[in-house]
Structure formats: C-alpha cells, structure tokens
Design a protein around this motif. Structure first.
Motif, PDB file in Angstrom:
ATOM      1  N   GLU A 452      -1.484   1.195   3.517  1.00 34.78           N
ATOM      2  CA  GLU A 452      -1.192   2.669   2.908  1.00 34.78           C
ATOM      3  C   GLU A 452      -0.264   3.488   3.843  1.00 34.78           C
ATOM      4  OE1 GLU A 452      -3.471   4.852  -0.625  1.00 34.78           O
ATOM      5  OE2 GLU A 452      -4.431   4.876   1.490  1.00 34.78           O
ATOM      6  N   PRO A 458       0.562   4.759  -2.166  1.00 31.63           N
ATOM      7  CA  PRO A 458      -0.843   4.411  -2.899  1.00 31.63           C
ATOM      8  C   PRO A 458      -1.106   3.160  -2.986  1.00 31.63           C
ATOM      9  CG  PRO A 458       0.282   6.220  -4.273  1.00 31.63           C
ATOM     10  CD  PRO A 458       1.237   5.477  -3.288  1.00 31.63           C
ATOM     11  N   VAL A 459      -1.936   2.630  -2.343  1.00 28.60           N
ATOM     12  CA  VAL A 459      -2.202   1.202  -2.322  1.00 28.60           C
ATOM     13  C   VAL A 459      -3.594   0.939  -2.748  1.00 28.60           C
ATOM     14  CG1 VAL A 459      -2.547  -0.919  -0.943  1.00 28.60           C
ATOM     15  CG2 VAL A 459      -0.779   0.648  -0.328  1.00 28.60           C
TER      16      VAL A 459
END
Length: 480
Positions: A452, A458-459
């Motif tokens: 991230e 966003p992960v």
C-alpha cells in the motif's frame, strides 16, 4: 471497497442477467437422493470440505430443497479446488485435492493426474448437495496445452505445461504473427503447437489442440473441440474480432484449433454416466471455462475500470480492468476480453516461490511480525528463483538479519508490482485506483501495508480469493 460487498450483492462483470434457459435455475422442488455406493475419501490425499447451511427448512439438507447450486473447480499448478455456491454467491461447500503422482515412462503423467483429481473433486461434493447442482465450470493454467486424438480425446503426447518454453518454434511464430503479438513468446500455446507440429512424425489428420480446462470439461460434457476466448488467446485467437485471424487460419496446423465460445457459455448436459455415478441432476449443464488467473479476478468481484487484482502465489500476476485493450509482447503485456471491457496484465517470475526457497511458512509468519511496514527497506533486490537473479544491496558489505532480508524481498516484490502498474498506464490502460489481493501472499498483513505504501493506493485482500469461486460464478452465468 470490496470488503463491504456481501453475498447478496449483484453478481457482476460476466454475470449480467439473461433469460433463463430450459433446465437451468428452475425453482421446482427437487428430490434429494443419497447413494449407498458413496465411497470413503482416500486418506492419502489431502482434503478439506466445508458445508454451509442456508435457510433452515429441511434439517437434513440445511436449506430449501428448491435451491439450485453452481459448481466451480480450479486446476492450479500443484492441486485443484472446488467451490459450490448459490445464486447469491454464498458458499455451500468447498474442498481441495493435491494431484497424485502418476508416472509414465520417465515423467509425470499429468493428464491422468488431472483426470483422477477431477473425478475425486466430484466425489468430494457432499452427497446431499449433488442433485441440486445446476451447472459446472472450471479453470486451468493458462497456455497448458494438450494435443489429442480428435476421435477418442486421448492425449497423443505429454501435455505442455503453462511455464514450458518452445524456443525452437519462436522464429517461425514471429514470422507469421503481427509484431509484438501475445503469441510471440516461447511459452505461448501457439509456440507449443508449432513445436509439436514440426517435431512429431505421427499422422496429424485426426489431431486436435485443447487447453487443460477444455480437455477436463470435455470429460464432463463429451463434445470434443470446444474452448473459450480466454484460454484461446495465447494460441492466437482475436477476442475483439471474435475469430481466429487470417494469418493463423492459413497455416497447415489450423485444422487442430478448437471452436471458441465466451467463458461461461453452456456447452451441453453433464454426461449421463457421470450423472448416474455421482447423483447429479439430469438437467445439470457444463459451461465453458477460463484461465486460473481470470477466475481469481472474477472471484474478487473487482467490477469497475481502474480496479485491479494482484495474485501473490508462486508468481506475481497482475490483472487490471481497463476500457482499453493493450498488447505488447516486449513487456509480456496482453489483454483478455471480459465482456465489453479488457483485463490487462501479465505475470512476473518473481513471487511467492522466491519466499518459499528462503523461508518456511512458520518463519514467514514470525519474521513478518518484526517488520515495520511503514519504514522503507534500504535493500534493493530483484528476487528471482532461477538464472538472472541480481541483488544490488545499498551497502554491499552489510549482512542483513533474517528480518531485514525478508523485509527487503517483500519490498522489492512490491516495487516490481508498482513498476508493472506504471507500465500498463504508460501503454494506455486505465489507471489503477485500487488493488485487491488474491493468492497466499494476501494473508500477510505486513506485506499488504508495505505494498500500500509503495503503490500509493488502497490495497486490501479480496473477499473471495479462490479461483474455484470465480469458476463457480461462470457456472452460474451459464444458467442465466
């Protein structure tokens, strides 16, 4: 965010609503049968089954007898899985099998191993759920190729596995295909076909090419010569024109090419002997499949352009949903069709296999606890499993600890991932804005935070990370 999607969410991408087909998704009440011939599971094969109840109306079954279910199977590199879902996407049963080691002469008999595993998975489906299965689909590893007898379906040579390269055929393939085409790689399906064609002296009049998923599905529906446009991409099929190109059809081996349909298309009913043996319903159909990485993408339900799935398995595979088709063999970039959009990406040789060579599962878990994911590693590697490794360290005299070494590898793989997404953007694909993660690497929260930070996006871990779930969605599509 994907994490907010529930089982009641609308099925997306390939799962657009269509009018019901005869014999599919009916709401009539079914008679649930049990069979005294049900065999015990072999203890020598690893197996896991989970059964999830739905509406408690029938205590024996756990849900309404009118419920129809959809079976998906994923045939990966070392084993296979199945997932059984309902039309809302809730999982009713799932399990896995490792491939048995069958030998033929001096090598593994992969075809027999896959076939045995296929029927083992069918046997693993809980007896009381089998008569509720409306449709079946499965995925296989991309570019895993079989040359078969077009009359009997029996393999005429050992299968060419997904990662095998046929450099002897590459010059000829490059001479007939457009520049930088997806087939211009030694591991493409077309290179494998050309290599076999030029080096095998057998009679080629009654031969046919099928991909791993095609052949396994044939064992279920009995109609030889059917494929899907995801698996057929690397043999040269043009998914945009929805046909084989003229430069391919003009070749002498074009007669071996299968008919191509969209993934999740109904092919025919499950063969009668299989229905009788295992207790599946008479109206159970078999649908065209897809590749394992696409099935994993479907499982994640990343439905909008800009959403991407990184699969952190043995290798690092990237799939980005784009409105633009990108093809460039110089970088290993290609696009799969996904209805009216494109799944752009590629696969790197780096990934979990590198970690497995250096750390056990227990070490990975314990050492990761000591990593600060918000702090960049000073080590700069390019982690590869075989020839071509280079480990340029910031300080060539420094001997890192195991924690620092692991941190460096995790961060380096994240940098490769970031470079891959940047390349797709530079080539004209839709810019990535969110990444979902599938594969074993999705379980490592520290790695997720590292990625991230490196990606600047966003992960999160996909709600569903198993390709078998994506294959089950294709089975559902085939009944809509």
């Amino acid at each position: 965010m994907l994490g907010s999607i529930t089982h009641s969410s609308t099925l997306s991408i390939l799962l657009y609503p269509l009018s019901p087909k005869p014999g599919c998704c009916s709401s009539r009440k079914l008679n649930v049968r049990t069979h005294p011939w049900e065999k015990n599971v072999e203890k020598s094969v690893k197996l896991r089954i989970m059964v999830v109840g739905c509406k408690i109306e029938n205590q024996e079954m756990g849900f309404q007898a009118s419920e129809r279910l959809y079976l998906g199977m994923d045939f990966g590199t070392s084993g296979a899985r199945y997932a059984l879902i309902d039309k809302q996407g809730a999982i009713h049963a799932e399990g896995k099998r490792e491939y048995p080691n069958y030998m033929k002469e001096d090598s593994l008999d992969w075809a027999l191993s896959w076939k045995t595993t296929l029927f083992s998975l069918l046997e693993d489906v809980p007896v009381h759920l089998r008569s509720l299965v409306a449709s079946i689909s499965l995925d296989g590893t991309s570019a895993t190729t079989l040359i078969i007898d077009s009359k009997t379906g029996e393999p005429l040579a050992r299968p060419y596995l997904y990662n095998e390269s046929c450099p002897d055929a590459l010059p000829l393939v490059k001479s007939i295909a457009p520049i930088n085409h997806t087939v211009c790689s030694g591991s493409s399906t077309l290179c494998k076909l050309v290599s076999w064609w030029n080096n095998d002296d057998s009679d080629k009049k009654s031969t046919m090419l099928l991909h791993q998923a095609d052949w396994l599905l044939w064992l279920l529906h009995g109609q030889l010569g059917v494929s899907d446009y995801n698996n057929a991409l690397k043999v040269g099929y043009d998914p945009e024109a929805d046909s084989y190109p003229d430069w391919l059809l003009s070749q002498p081996y074009a007669q071996l090419l299968p008919t191509v349909k969209a993934p999740g298309t109904s092919i025919g009913h499950l063969k009668g002997d299989i229905r009788t043996q295992f207790g599946f319903s008479e109206d159970c159909i078999v649908c065209t499949g897809t590749t394992d990485s696409i099935a994993a993408f479907l499982a994640a339900r990343a439905t909008k352009p800009g959403k991407a799935v990184t699969s952190l398995g043995s290798t690092l595979a990237i799939k980005l949903l784009s409105t633009t088709r990108i093809e460039d063999a110089r970088y290993g970039v290609y696009s799969h069709r996904l209805d009216d959009k494109w799944l752009v990406g590629g696969a790197s040789n780096t990934g979990g296999a590198v970690l497995k060579e250096n750390f056990s599962d227990e070490q990975l878990e314990k050492l990761s606890e000591h990593i600060n994911p918000m702090e960049a590693s000073p080590l700069d590697y390019y982690p590869l499993k075989s020839v071509g490794e280079r480990f340029p360290m910031a300080n060539p005299k420094m001997e890192p600890s195991d924690v620092e070494y692991l941190h460096g590898i995790l961060e380096s793989i994240a940098r490769i991932e970031a470079k891959a997404y940047m390349l797709l953007k530079d080539l004209g694909a839709t810019q990535v804005d969110e990444v979902f993660t599938a594969g074993g690497g999705a379980k490592n929260e520290k790695w997720t935070k590292i990625r991230e930070r490196v990606l600047g996006l966003p992960v999160s871990r996909a709600t569903q990370t198993e390709a078998a779930y994506g294959a089950a969605l294709l089975a559902l599509k085939g009944c809509q």
